[in-house]
Design a protein around this motif. Structure first.
Motif, PDB file in Angstrom:
ATOM      1  N   SER A 134       3.789 -11.370  -2.243  1.00 28.67           N
ATOM      2  CA  SER A 134       4.482 -10.100  -2.433  1.00 28.67           C
ATOM      3  C   SER A 134       4.121  -9.484  -3.778  1.00 28.67           C
ATOM      4  O   SER A 134       4.182  -8.264  -3.943  1.00 28.67           O
ATOM      5  N   LEU A 136       1.102  -9.391  -4.923  1.00 30.25           N
ATOM      6  CA  LEU A 136      -0.097  -8.592  -4.657  1.00 30.25           C
ATOM      7  C   LEU A 136       0.285  -7.262  -3.991  1.00 30.25           C
ATOM      8  O   LEU A 136      -0.263  -6.214  -4.342  1.00 30.25           O
ATOM      9  N   ALA A 137       1.222  -7.296  -3.057  1.00 27.23           N
ATOM     10  CA  ALA A 137       1.665  -6.054  -2.417  1.00 27.23           C
ATOM     11  C   ALA A 137       2.206  -5.087  -3.467  1.00 27.23           C
ATOM     12  O   ALA A 137       1.888  -3.884  -3.468  1.00 27.23           O
ATOM     13  N   CYS A 140      -0.556  -3.527  -5.495  1.00 27.44           N
ATOM     14  CA  CYS A 140      -1.231  -2.419  -4.803  1.00 27.44           C
ATOM     15  C   CYS A 140      -0.415  -1.131  -4.941  1.00 27.44           C
ATOM     16  O   CYS A 140      -0.966  -0.055  -5.208  1.00 27.44           O
ATOM     17  N   TYR A 165      -1.824 -13.226   2.020  1.00 30.31           N
ATOM     18  CA  TYR A 165      -1.551 -12.173   1.033  1.00 30.31           C
ATOM     19  C   TYR A 165      -1.946 -10.807   1.604  1.00 30.31           C
ATOM     20  O   TYR A 165      -1.280  -9.802   1.362  1.00 30.31           O
ATOM     21  N   SER A 169       0.550  -7.720   2.156  1.00 29.86           N
ATOM     22  CA  SER A 169       0.275  -6.413   1.546  1.00 29.86           C
ATOM     23  C   SER A 169       0.349  -5.307   2.593  1.00 29.86           C
ATOM     24  O   SER A 169       0.902  -4.238   2.342  1.00 29.86           O
ATOM     25  N   ALA A 173       3.122  -2.680   1.747  1.00 33.64           N
ATOM     26  CA  ALA A 173       2.571  -1.437   1.208  1.00 33.64           C
ATOM     27  C   ALA A 173       2.199  -0.446   2.308  1.00 33.64           C
ATOM     28  O   ALA A 173       2.106   0.752   2.063  1.00 33.64           O
TER      29      ALA A 173
END
Lengths: 459, 129, 502
Positions: A134, A136-137, A140, A165, A169, A173
């Protein structure tokens, strides 16, 4: 009554003060047709009974000799880490909104932020996010806010990034119109090649995600990839393993010697290797660090050092105007609670281990994985999948489907790694395996002997 | 008591606008607005060259207890942002109508109707009540 | 000359751990590779191309194990916590976190269990039974345990509502209604899901204004997010009508479980007409707050949203438990975490629920409500103003200090800080935003009458001080490790990390 301390005298006295006959009267504003009868739930257990129940369930799970990594790594956790982290003063405190009564938690977070900045080389870190995926999301989403030169909301996502991941994402996102362009990897080296980005030259992308080491455990050529991104006005989101940073270049230096003279812009990842047990996948914690220029685009809580009315140093939550409880629908994220207790554990872990200890963990893990790869590839029917450089995880190719082999190994108490068939069918019978510092030569031999035995049987 | 200079124009969202001799306009937030926000800790002004429509969010003013968007009173192009505010956001608190200006713009569409000082004072009176 | 900070007696101050550090000091018994460490390090480093290697080691503390233990133990002592103080923080449900939940969730087999390992049945059975119990408590058809906090549960809920409308080709439904008093996460969540937000007013008694609601719903309505009891500390009495209005307009109802403790075992969100609910297991089900997490924000759904639940779920086939993934739920909103969310938190909630049992659940709501109403009565009798004096308190209630503010220039913040001096954590201040100078007080069911009385006595004493010695409030706290902190300086001159000198 479980956890309810009221005596019958207390109840009588309290009802009298309130001026009602019974506790039931306190619910008289609720439309009566909404009240439910007894629920279909099990009867209460005493602590002793629940202790027995859980011990039985735990025994049923058993213990395995584990060689799976794939985003959750089995490292040694010093006894002091959780002995201190589970002290009631940390364990049962709330988010430090009343700063004067929360200086302990606040100082821990400030020290954590400092250590995270030291590890990643970045200028600022937040107080944590939920987990690596999360994080990484959120990175972004943050990149979209931070990269004002881009209007595309498109993110370049190499397939060497942890496939879960990528899914997370998308799920988080994607609702805000962010799209991902998948970038394929080189079959020989198991990494993302600069040539594979050339077709995107001149297109508008908001960010590129670079995972180091990548999901296969291989090292990406982060310098040239970072430099390419910056030449194309694309922000670089680094996904890193914190243990690996003892040996691998800090993301703030990626590509710094290139044409664009600029390191990674947002660094995130899974904090679990820093003193958090495997524990079925959580709670872990996600970390995020960035440049000072993007601090107001960063989600999550941040602690700052300031002074009190006597001029004494103290700590408080700061930059709260970005957050949901003030900015509401315009907040950087809806996150409020994060993973404070795990951050406390990680801060204690990093203090105990220091740079030297973490380097030893990284070195020992690399060495053990080397030994594992050597032992397994000496077995007929097993060969390495990639030729490139790696950290502490490797992909092996078997001469037959992986799942039945893993099942047989599990029957012998060994978790042999992760079957990549679902995520990377094009690799064939690929197995992702890892041996961290906790494994002995004996453990590796046990695995190799078992695998040799399993593979010697006809599939 | 809120300071409302008579020579400026205002919006109901507490921006002010000043006509400059060169035909450009200068924009900031009112004394009432800075007071309601409290001590500012950060101000973000739009980059030069950005084209704005009237009513578009173009700047952010942030205190410890609130962060608020500033909306462009007119349509036009940003020709200057107040760079001083990056290191001294408190200028908006201290001198909201002079040193605390946020940006200057070139107008490209006819100006919408803005409030004069009296009308803005009445607007505040209603809002405060 | 002593370079190290001195800690006289029990005075609580602690230098940064970096200042304890000395080059060459290390807790080396904790390190792997005792023999041949230097040689092996050289060999291993040689495998990494020079340009990918770290050139300068990170500056982390170099301290002994004892220094570390002492430093963090001392820091822990600079915290208020449930284990040490009454902590009546409104909307946060700071109840006792039973020690057994922690002890049994940390059994070695659970700690060592790799999330990608086999579907071992001990842990899986706990998770399945937890799903089932939460379904029964909320009156829902399916539960997913994967959201990692309340805010992620909210995200999952609104994302499912969007997915539902999309699956019907109803693409215009992107507007989420929230009552004015809603928690800030509600509008923030709606935005994260790509929805716009419309606020609905409340009437003078704290109920949603049905006229305003009727006027607000329409073909763009995706749904409404409600907490019940509301953040105003009262039960939304017209909930059935609210549900009808929203459903008739084609929208769905989202239940924010922040206040589930008030109605546990008494009223079920499903029976009130809600289509989706998130629960804060770290509130209602006693898992620790940990100084800001980890939490767990399980979601439950009615029949219409079942296909969209976030994965993985635990399924049961015959007597075997297994993970349900993309293959089982192709329309799922997807994965929200790397594995299955905060598994260890879920395990603690499971253990707590087994100890409460059927009857214990209802008693949670009953005694939480008893405690709140008792305190509200005692405080209003002493002259404090309740925000909704004609309403029953739920598990929490609001005191407004606007009178005290105009009489004595005392703010809710001053009272909050002064309470710390009396040894109580402050209630929630300045939330909900609707009520001026407010304190939102939630005692929870685990506090004794004697402790509630002590808290009320402290409030009454502070009320006296407002008149006799207001400076005691204005300069409070006086007994904490620090006085009030300069938040403006903290935000203007950002100091977010210690940096080595030079």
């Amino acid at each position: 009554m479980a956890f309810i301390p009221h005596t019958s005298d207390d109840i009588t006295a309290m009802l009298q003060v309130i001026g009602v006959q019974s506790i039931a009267n306190l619910f008289d504003e609720i439309p009566s047709e909404l009240l439910v009868g007894p629920l279909a739930l099990p009867a209460a257990l005493s602590e002793m009974e629940v202790g027995r129940l859980m011990a039985d369930r735990a025994a049923c799970d058993g213990r395995y000799l584990n060689f799976i990594g794939a985003g959750a790594y089995e490292h040694y956790i010093p006894a002091a880490v959780w002995a201190i982290a589970t002290r009631g003063e940390f364990y049962s405190a709330y988010t430090p909104y009343q700063a004067e009564a929360s200086q302990g938690t606040l100082q821990v977070i400030y020290e954590y932020q400092s250590m995270l900045c030291a590890l990643t080389g970045m200028e600022v870190s937040n107080a944590s996010l939920y987990d690596g995926a999360s994080a990484l999301a959120e990175a972004c989403l943050m990149a979209v806010r931070a990269n004002r030169a881009s209007e595309s909301r498109r993110v370049l996502m190499p397939r060497t990034v942890n496939p879960t991941y990528i899914k997370v994402s998308h799920a988080i996102a994607g609702n805000q119109g962010i799209t991902f362009e998948s970038v394929d990897f080189d079959r020989t080296e198991g990494r993302t090649l600069l040539q594979s980005l050339h077709r995107y030259q001149g297109e508008d992308f908001t960010a590129i995600v670079l995972q180091q080491p990548n999901f296969f455990g291989n090292l990406e050529e982060v310098d040239e990839l970072t430099d390419w991104a910056h030449q194309n006005n694309i922000l670089v989101i680094a996904v890193v393993n914190p243990i690996s940073l003892a040996l691998l270049s800090a993301p703030n230096l990626w590509g710094l010697s290139g044409v664009a003279k600029r390191g990674a812009d947002i660094v995130c990842g899974e904090g679990q290797p820093l003193g958090v047990p495997l524990a079925s996948g959580g709670p872990y914690f996600g970390f995020m660090a960035t440049r000072m220029q993007y601090v107001r685009q960063m989600p999550g809580r941040v602690v700052g050092r300031t002074v009190d009315t006597d001029g004494r140093a103290g700590f408080s939550l700061t930059l709260q105007a970005r957050e949901q409880h003030i900015r509401r629908s315009k907040a950087t994220s809806n996150i409020c609670t994060n993973q404070g207790l795990n951050v406390t554990a990680a801060t204690i872990y990093m203090s105990l281990m220091g740079a030297q200890g973490i380097e030893r963990v990284a070195v020992a893990s690399m060495r053990n994985t080397d030994n594992l790869v050597a032992a397994l590839t000496s077995i007929k029917g097993v060969r390495p999948a990639f030729a490139g450089h790696k950290f502490h995880e490797a992909v092996l190719l078997l001469d037959r489907p992986v799942a039945p082999v893993l099942a047989k190994l599990a029957g012998r108490g060994i978790l042999g790694g992760l079957d990549l068939a679902e995520h990377y069918p094009e690799l064939g019978n690929a197995l992702l395996a890892c041996a961290t510092e906790v494994k002995t030569n004996n453990d590796i031999e046990t695995y190799a002997n078992a695998l040799a035995d399993v593979l010697s049987q006809r599939s | 008591m809120n300071d409302i200079p008579a020579d400026l124009h205002y919006t109901t969202k507490h921006e002010w606008l000043r006509r400059l001799p060169n035909g450009q306009v200068e924009i900031g937030i009112s004394d009432y607005a800075q007071n309601a926000l409290g001590d500012l800790v950060f101000v973000e002004v739009p980059e030069i060259g950005r084209r704005l429509r009237a009513g578009e969010a173009c700047a952010v003013v942030e205190s410890v207890k609130a962060a608020s968007d500033v909306y462009s009173p007119i349509s036009g192009t940003v020709v200057a942002g107040n760079a001083e505010l990056a290191s001294h956001p408190e200028l908006v608190n201290l001198e909201p109508y002079t040193a605390g200006w946020l940006m200057r713009m070139e107008i490209d569409a006819p100006e919408p109707t803005l409030l004069d000082a009296d009308a803005y004072a009445k607007h505040l009176a209603i809002q405060v009540r | 000359m002593s370079e190290l900070p001195v800690h006289p007696g029990l005075e609580l101050r602690e230098a940064l751990i970096f200042s304890l550090s000395r080059p060459g000091r290390a807790a080396s018994t904790l390190f792997p590779l005792h023999a041949d460490a230097v040689q092996i390090t050289e060999q291993v480093l040689a495998q990494i191309p020079m340009h990918l290697r770290r050139r300068i080691a990170p500056v982390l503390p170099e301290v002994s194990e004892l220094q570390t233990v002492r430093h963090f133990t001392r820091l822990s002592q600079m915290n208020f916590s449930i284990d040490t103080q009454v902590y009546p923080l409104g909307s946060c449900t700071m109840k006792y976190n039973p020690k057994a939940c922690n002890t049994y969730a940390m059994l070695p087999e659970f700690m060592a269990r790799h999330p990608l390992g086999p579907e071992t049945q001990g842990f899986m059975s706990c998770m399945f039974e937890l799903q089932e119990m939460l379904k029964e408590i909320t009156g829902m058809r399916g539960v997913s345990l994967t959201p990692m906090a309340g805010a992620q549960g909210e995200f999952a809920g609104v994302a499912m509502i969007r997915a539902y409308h999309r699956s019907r080709g109803d693409l215009s439904r992107i507007e989420i209604l929230v009552p004015q008093a809603a928690h800030g996460t509600n509008p923030a969540t709606a935005s994260m899901c790509g929805c716009s937000v419309k606020e609905i007013e409340c009437d003078a008694n704290g109920d949603v204004d049905l006229g305003a609601l009727q006027a607000a719903v329409g073909p763009n309505t995706a749904g409404i997010m409600l907490t019940n009891p509301s953040t105003l500390g009262v039960f939304e009495r017209k909930i059935v009508q609210v549900a009808r209005i929203v459903h008739e307009a084609g929208g769905l109802l989202y239940y924010d479980g922040a206040n589930l403790n008030a109605i546990l075992g008494k009223v079920r969100p499903g029976d009130m007409g809600f289509d989706v609910v998130h629960m804060n297991l770290h509130k209602t089900f006693a898992t620790p707050h940990g100084g800001g997490g980890p939490g767990s924000g399980a979601v439950g759904v009615g029949a219409r949203l079942l296909p969209f639940l976030p994965i993985p779920l635990v399924g049961c086939e015959g007597s075997r438990y297994r993970w349900m993934s993309e293959r089982d739920l192709p329309h799922s909103i997807g994965r929200l975490s790397g594995f299955m969310g905060n598994a260890g938190v879920n395990l603690r909630a499971y253990i707590y629920m087994r100890m409460l049992g059927r009857d214990g659940m209802v008693r949670v709501a009953e005694f939480a409500t008893l405690n709140a109403n008792y305190m509200m009565k005692r405080l209003t009798a002493a002259g404090f103003e309740a925000a909704y004096p004609n309403r029953r308190a739920s598990h929490e209630f609001i005191i407004s200090l606007r009178r005290e503010n105009s009489l004595f220039q005392i703010t809710a913040m001053d009272v909050a800080k002064r309470l710390l001096d009396y040894g109580f954590h402050a209630p929630t201040t300045y939330f909900p935003l609707l009520v001026p100078e407010c304190l939102l007080i939630e005692p929870t069911e685990t506090e004794t009458k004697q402790d509630l009385d002590r808290f009320c006595d402290a409030m009454i004493a502070i009320r006296e001080e407002m008149q006799q010695a207001p400076e005691k409030l204005l300069t409070a706290p006086h007994t904490m490790p620090v006085r009030r902190l300069d938040d403006v300086r903290a935000a203007r001159e950002l100091d977010l990390a210690w940096k080595p000198v030079g």
